[in-house]
Scaffold this motif. Structure first.
Motif, PDB file in Angstrom:
ATOM      1  N   ALA A  31      71.332  53.986  61.603  1.00  0.00           N
ATOM      2  CA  ALA A  31      71.233  53.204  60.374  1.00  0.00           C
ATOM      3  C   ALA A  31      69.775  53.095  59.921  1.00  0.00           C
ATOM      4  N   GLN A  32      68.874  52.838  60.864  1.00  0.00           N
ATOM      5  CA  GLN A  32      67.462  52.719  60.516  1.00  0.00           C
ATOM      6  C   GLN A  32      66.920  54.039  59.964  1.00  0.00           C
ATOM      7  N   ALA A  33      67.352  55.150  60.554  1.00  0.00           N
ATOM      8  CA  ALA A  33      66.891  56.457  60.084  1.00  0.00           C
ATOM      9  C   ALA A  33      67.390  56.759  58.670  1.00  0.00           C
ATOM     10  N   GLN A  34      68.515  56.138  58.284  1.00  0.00           N
ATOM     11  CA  GLN A  34      69.090  56.350  56.955  1.00  0.00           C
ATOM     12  C   GLN A  34      68.613  55.313  55.935  1.00  0.00           C
ATOM     13  N   SER A  39      70.708  48.153  52.603  1.00  0.00           N
ATOM     14  CA  SER A  39      69.641  49.108  52.368  1.00  0.00           C
ATOM     15  C   SER A  39      68.287  48.403  52.353  1.00  0.00           C
ATOM     16  N   VAL A  40      67.291  49.056  52.927  1.00  0.00           N
ATOM     17  CA  VAL A  40      65.939  48.501  52.882  1.00  0.00           C
ATOM     18  C   VAL A  40      65.032  49.380  52.025  1.00  0.00           C
ATOM     19  N   THR A  49      69.355  48.426  57.520  1.00  0.00           N
ATOM     20  CA  THR A  49      69.126  47.492  58.620  1.00  0.00           C
ATOM     21  C   THR A  49      70.360  46.624  58.790  1.00  0.00           C
ATOM     22  N   ALA A  50      70.527  46.072  59.988  1.00  0.00           N
ATOM     23  CA  ALA A  50      71.694  45.226  60.276  1.00  0.00           C
ATOM     24  C   ALA A  50      71.712  44.025  59.339  1.00  0.00           C
ATOM     25  N   ASP A  51      72.923  43.584  58.985  1.00  0.00           N
ATOM     26  CA  ASP A  51      73.090  42.525  57.985  1.00  0.00           C
ATOM     27  C   ASP A  51      74.130  41.514  58.451  1.00  0.00           C
ATOM     28  N   PHE A  52      73.954  41.006  59.669  1.00  0.00           N
ATOM     29  CA  PHE A  52      74.871  39.999  60.192  1.00  0.00           C
ATOM     30  C   PHE A  52      74.649  38.670  59.477  1.00  0.00           C
TER      31      PHE A  52
END
Length: 211
Positions: free
Chosen positions: A168-171, A209-210, A174-177
């Protein structure tokens, strides 16, 4: 042939063993909420599963009764799913199962309205002589997620989760809990009949998305 959600929506139920990004639309579920160790014998989690399946099969087998549900089509009951979280924990801590909060889920076919759900709960209550009030009609849109097929014991999920995080980070995600955004598992194997090393579980985490 009965409609099989796993086969018709492979992107949600049969992902590869390598992580991928998916957007999950709104779906309707049967749901029971609870907390505590899911492995506790006779505990709340196992009771919740019994309630879910009783209502799920009341709906599926309604085709044999006098009460006909509008739009009914024959289908395979979708797999059990679970949303998991712990207070103050980012993701989940597998070493503290007693601290789990959970929502157990079974997806509903599109023809099941709130009215059809209410009928099924009444019918199950009458037939089983049990309290089905914990079962909810649950509408949920999961949105953007990273997911992966995990093969093996539930306690070994950390390696799969780590691979998902890295992907996910490479794409650019970031996590969104948070509220309505949970560690999500879909159970494709019957734990009573499958060896732990062969268990198949879809693991899904919310992301944003970041970029």
């Amino acid at each position: 042939m009965p409609f099989d959600y796993k086969k018709e929506y492979r992107e949600f139920y049969l992902p590869p063993k390598t992580p991928g990004i998916v957007r999950v639309p709104a779906m309707h579920f049967l749901a029971v909420r609870g907390q505590g160790d899911p492995n506790e014998e006779g505990g709340a989690y196992k009771q919740a599963i019994g309630l879910l399946y009783a209502v799920a099969f009341t709906i599926k087998m309604s085709k044999l009764g006098s009460h006909k549900l509008d739009g009914y089509f024959d289908y395979v009951v979708p797999p059990l799913e679970g949303l998991w979280w712990q207070e103050g924990v980012h993701g989940v801590d597998y070493a503290r199962k007693e601290a789990f909060h959970w929502i157990s889920l079974i997806r509903l076919p599109e023809f099941v309205t709130k009215e059809a759900f209410d009928w099924a709960v009444r019918q199950a209550t009458e037939k089983k002589k049990q309290d089905f009030s914990p079962v909810e009609f649950f509408v949920w849109e999961e949105g953007m997620c990273v997911q992966c097929m995990h093969i093996g014991p539930y306690d070994d999920e950390l390696a799969t989760v780590s691979a998902m995080d890295a992907y996910a980070q490479a794409q650019g995600y970031t996590a969104d809990f948070g509220e309505g955004r949970f560690h999500h598992e879909i159970y494709l194997s019957d734990v009573r009949r499958c060896k732990p090393e062969r268990l198949k579980t879809v693991i899904r985490h919310p992301v944003r998305s970041v970029l």
